[in-house]
Motif scaffolding. Structure first.
Motif, mmCIF file in Angstrom:
data_model
loop_
_atom_site.group_PDB
_atom_site.id
_atom_site.type_symbol
_atom_site.label_atom_id
_atom_site.label_comp_id
_atom_site.label_asym_id
_atom_site.label_seq_id
_atom_site.Cartn_x
_atom_site.Cartn_y
_atom_site.Cartn_z
ATOM 1 N N TYR A 1 0.810 -1.221 0.000
ATOM 2 C CA TYR A 1 0.000 0.000 0.000
ATOM 3 C C TYR A 1 0.845 1.275 0.000
ATOM 4 O O TYR A 1 0.296 2.385 -0.052
ATOM 5 N N SER A 2 2.170 1.146 0.059
ATOM 6 C CA SER A 2 3.017 2.337 0.032
ATOM 7 C C SER A 2 4.418 1.977 -0.445
ATOM 8 O O SER A 2 4.836 0.818 -0.384
ATOM 9 N N PHE A 3 5.146 2.994 -0.929
ATOM 10 C CA PHE A 3 6.549 2.850 -1.306
ATOM 11 C C PHE A 3 7.428 3.359 -0.172
ATOM 12 O O PHE A 3 7.134 4.374 0.460
ATOM 13 N N SER A 4 8.537 2.656 0.056
ATOM 14 C CA SER A 4 9.526 3.096 1.035
ATOM 15 C C SER A 4 10.885 2.555 0.594
ATOM 16 O O SER A 4 10.984 1.753 -0.341
ATOM 17 N N LEU A 5 11.945 2.982 1.266
ATOM 18 C CA LEU A 5 13.288 2.507 0.947
ATOM 19 C C LEU A 5 13.535 1.144 1.573
ATOM 20 O O LEU A 5 13.508 0.994 2.799
ATOM 21 N N LEU A 6 13.740 0.132 0.714
ATOM 22 C CA LEU A 6 14.130 -1.179 1.218
ATOM 23 C C LEU A 6 15.555 -1.105 1.754
ATOM 24 O O LEU A 6 15.883 -1.674 2.791
ATOM 25 N N ASN A 7 16.427 -0.401 1.028
ATOM 26 C CA ASN A 7 17.757 -0.070 1.536
ATOM 27 C C ASN A 7 18.168 1.272 0.953
ATOM 28 O O ASN A 7 17.733 1.652 -0.142
ATOM 29 N N VAL A 8 18.998 1.999 1.691
ATOM 30 C CA VAL A 8 19.346 3.361 1.302
ATOM 31 C C VAL A 8 20.557 3.414 0.391
ATOM 32 O O VAL A 8 20.824 4.450 -0.218
ATOM 33 N N GLY A 9 21.299 2.320 0.290
ATOM 34 C CA GLY A 9 22.508 2.323 -0.504
ATOM 35 C C GLY A 9 23.637 3.065 0.202
ATOM 36 O O GLY A 9 23.612 3.256 1.421
ATOM 37 N N GLU A 10 24.618 3.489 -0.569
ATOM 38 C CA GLU A 10 25.780 4.167 0.002
ATOM 39 C C GLU A 10 26.097 5.425 -0.783
ATOM 40 O O GLU A 10 25.769 5.552 -1.966
ATOM 41 N N GLY A 11 26.750 6.362 -0.105
ATOM 42 C CA GLY A 11 27.162 7.593 -0.753
ATOM 43 C C GLY A 11 27.495 8.641 0.277
ATOM 44 O O GLY A 11 26.980 8.609 1.401
ATOM 45 N N SER A 12 28.374 9.571 -0.099
ATOM 46 C CA SER A 12 28.769 10.627 0.823
ATOM 47 C C SER A 12 27.806 11.807 0.787
ATOM 48 O O SER A 12 27.763 12.621 1.709
ATOM 49 N N GLU A 13 27.007 11.912 -0.292
ATOM 50 C CA GLU A 13 26.017 12.983 -0.414
ATOM 51 C C GLU A 13 24.614 12.352 -0.375
ATOM 52 O O GLU A 13 24.393 11.383 0.326
ATOM 53 N N TRP A 14 23.671 12.896 -1.154
ATOM 54 C CA TRP A 14 22.341 12.294 -1.205
ATOM 55 C C TRP A 14 22.392 10.980 -1.978
ATOM 56 O O TRP A 14 22.948 10.923 -3.081
ATOM 57 N N HIS A 15 21.822 9.940 -1.394
ATOM 58 C CA HIS A 15 21.790 8.637 -2.068
ATOM 59 C C HIS A 15 20.510 7.896 -1.685
ATOM 60 O O HIS A 15 20.006 8.022 -0.569
ATOM 61 N N GLY A 16 19.979 7.135 -2.629
ATOM 62 C CA GLY A 16 18.733 6.412 -2.404
ATOM 63 C C GLY A 16 18.275 5.739 -3.672
ATOM 64 O O GLY A 16 19.061 5.094 -4.362
ATOM 65 N N SER A 17 16.984 5.924 -4.018
ATOM 66 C CA SER A 17 16.419 5.241 -5.178
ATOM 67 C C SER A 17 15.351 6.115 -5.823
ATOM 68 O O SER A 17 14.756 6.979 -5.166
ATOM 69 N N ALA A 18 15.114 5.875 -7.133
ATOM 70 C CA ALA A 18 14.121 6.651 -7.875
ATOM 71 C C ALA A 18 13.388 5.750 -8.858
ATOM 72 O O ALA A 18 13.968 4.834 -9.445
ATOM 73 N N LEU A 19 12.082 6.031 -9.031
ATOM 74 C CA LEU A 19 11.230 5.297 -9.969
ATOM 75 C C LEU A 19 10.546 6.291 -10.888
ATOM 76 O O LEU A 19 10.218 7.413 -10.486
ATOM 77 N N ALA A 20 10.286 5.881 -12.129
ATOM 78 C CA ALA A 20 9.615 6.736 -13.116
ATOM 79 C C ALA A 20 8.386 6.034 -13.663
ATOM 80 O O ALA A 20 8.356 4.805 -13.801
ATOM 81 N N LYS A 21 7.364 6.842 -13.987
ATOM 82 C CA LYS A 21 6.153 6.287 -14.602
ATOM 83 C C LYS A 21 5.477 7.373 -15.433
ATOM 84 O O LYS A 21 5.411 8.532 -15.033
ATOM 85 N N GLY A 22 4.958 6.970 -16.601
ATOM 86 C CA GLY A 22 4.308 7.907 -17.498
ATOM 87 C C GLY A 22 2.810 7.986 -17.270
ATOM 88 O O GLY A 22 2.196 7.093 -16.669
ATOM 89 N N PHE A 23 2.200 9.065 -17.782
ATOM 90 C CA PHE A 23 0.750 9.242 -17.729
ATOM 91 C C PHE A 23 0.134 8.678 -19.012
ATOM 92 O O PHE A 23 0.831 8.410 -19.997
ATOM 93 N N SER A 24 -1.161 8.534 -19.009
ATOM 94 C CA SER A 24 -1.857 8.024 -20.197
ATOM 95 C C SER A 24 -1.809 9.023 -21.342
ATOM 96 O O SER A 24 -1.966 8.652 -22.512
#
Length: 475
Positions: A225-248
């Motif tokens: 029912y929601s998106f969250s970070l399964l793991n944050v990964g590594e990095g000295s600055e901002w690091h994480g994950s991103a997803l993309a999706k188009g509209f109709s």
């Protein structure tokens, strides 16, 4: 009967003896008049019901100083609290301790004083009642208990789409939206074309490498029912994950809404860092606007809401709020574009209703955000080795704004499944938790229900199940 006062849930008799409770028969009725020179008498317009002040004489026995301090602690308040008086069982007033409380010492161990309680709304509330009008009915007689007018909360859950909704009592009515006529066709001004409940990653594309300032070394997951970070990964600055999706379809004028959480919990709240970004991309896949909710301060727990327009590297921040009301954020963020007008909204939602919000409206005179929007990117990230705050994205919706011809179209405001809440007492209207008072038409008014049997009507019939909740009110 042993007299007592229950102040904010605490019995004052724990610390003193209540000797006498003094109250008026009715709250003060003050005449609203106008004097006219050379006119005999005066013009009478109406009567204004004034606030009340109840007085309570008390006796404080030994251990005197211990009881006095405890009583003072109970009475200390900076907002209205529920107050009950034992000689009016079952009736609660909303009030606050006021005035002085000089003690007359009878000796070193005992004393008396008079406590005063200010009651701004001068009537007490009794039991709560709920009347139900099913969608199969257009009217319902309800019994209103009490001795004075009460102001109900009306909840309509729509079972059909409709352009308007009205509720009536006698000659009073409140109407939202405009009814369809023989010459008009219902068409939603805001038409839902994109909805993702975040129940799965199906249809989403995980981005790799970097996206703007974020190193994509982590992974987003869905719990159903929601998106969250399964793991944050590594990095000295901002690091994480991103997803993309188009509209109709690509859209020009639109309203976008996401339900998100960004909260810190447990120990060391100020060290928890987290950022939720939502990017808007044109048909070429370029990000041309962004909404952000983040805590990027490792020495303080302070959420920051931002909105920016334009391409990465040349983006202008048009909205920037960093206030404690954004902490423990669990609510809605919205971006609306219609022509050159841009609206940004961040609202805390509690129990399905807006509790606090911050917003802005600007005109995009520089043309920073004019391309059609074809897709979105959602990103969750943290910074360096700081522990991540708790972040969720739960609902994503986009409505295309249609330009209606008022001579042939009427706005289909309400959709099946929508929940409308009208609070007659606070003069507020919410649609799915968002302020909707803009739909109220001229001539409508908030109204109360007087004691006796009242006939409540709804229109049109067959579009909503309606609950009418009220507290009995007593003088």
């Amino acid at each position: 009967m042993i007299l007592d006062v229950i102040y904010n849930g605490v019995s004052l008799s724990n610390y003193c003896y209540v000797q006498e409770i003094k109250r008026d028969v009715l709250p003060s009725h003050d005449n609203v008049i106008m004097d006219v020179p050379a006119k005999i008498g005066t013009y009478f317009y109406s009567q204004k019901i004034s606030p009340r002040t109840f007085s309570v004489d008390i006796f404080i026995a030994e251990p005197f100083e211990e009881n006095r301090k405890a009583l003072a602690s109970v009475l200390q308040s900076d907002s209205l609290v529920p107050i009950e008086f034992s000689d009016q069982e079952g009736i609660i007033y909303d009030g606050i301790f006021t005035g002085s409380s000089e003690i007359s010492k009878m000796n070193s161990k005992e004393g008396t004083t008079t406590l005063q309680f200010f009651i701004p709304y001068p009537y007490g509330r009794g039991n709560s009642y709920i009347a139900h009008i099913p969608s199969t009915q257009s009217t319902q007689d309800i019994q209103v208990y009490g001795t004075v007018e009460t102001f109900p909360v009306i909840t309509a859950t729509f079972v059909q789409d409709t352009s308007a909704f009205a509720i009536t009592s006698g000659d009073k009515y409140l109407q939202l939206g405009h009814f369809q006529t023989v010459g008009t066709t219902p068409l939603p001004k805001e038409q839902l074309i994109f909805f993702d409940s975040c129940s799965s990653l199906t249809g989403w594309t995980a981005l790799n490498g970097t996206f703007e300032e974020i190193a994509l070394t982590g992974q987003i997951n869905s719990n159903g029912y929601s998106f969250s970070l399964l793991n944050v990964g590594e990095g000295s600055e901002w690091h994480g994950s991103a997803l993309a999706k188009g509209f109709s379809e690509p859209v020009q004028d639109f309203v976008f809404q996401a339900k998100v959480q960004n909260r810190a919990s447990g120990a060391n709240l100020e060290k928890q860092i987290g950022k939720i970004d939502i990017y808007f991309r044109n048909t070429a896949g370029e990000s041309i606007a962004k909404l952000t909710l983040k805590d990027d301060t490792p020495t303080a727990y302070l959420n920051n809401a931002q909105a920016g327009l334009g391409y990465y590297g040349r983006r202008e921040i048009i909205f920037d709020r960093k206030v404690k009301n954004l902490n423990d954020f669990d609510g809605l963020i919205r971006l609306r574009r219609e022509g050159k007008a841009i609206n940004v909204y961040f609202g805390q939602i509690r129990n399905g209703k807006e509790e606090w919000s911050t917003a802005t409206r600007i005109i995009d005179a520089k043309g920073l955000f004019t391309d059609k929007v074809a897709s979105i990117v959602i990103a969750l990230s943290t910074h360096g080795t700081n522990p991540a705050s708790t972040m969720y994205i739960e609902d994503l919706k986009l409505w295309k704004i249609n330009q209606l011809d008022k001579t042939t179209n009427v706005d289909q405001i309400f959709k099946a499944g929508d929940v409308l809440t009208i609070d007659m007492g606070s003069a507020s209207i919410y649609l799915n938790g968002i302020n909707a008072i803009q739909y109220m038409v001229a001539g409508s008014q908030f109204f109360g229900l007087k004691p006796n049997i009242q006939t409540i009507g709804v229109a049109p019939s067959g579009v909503a199940d309606v609950d009418i909740k009220y507290d009995s009110r007593w003088s």
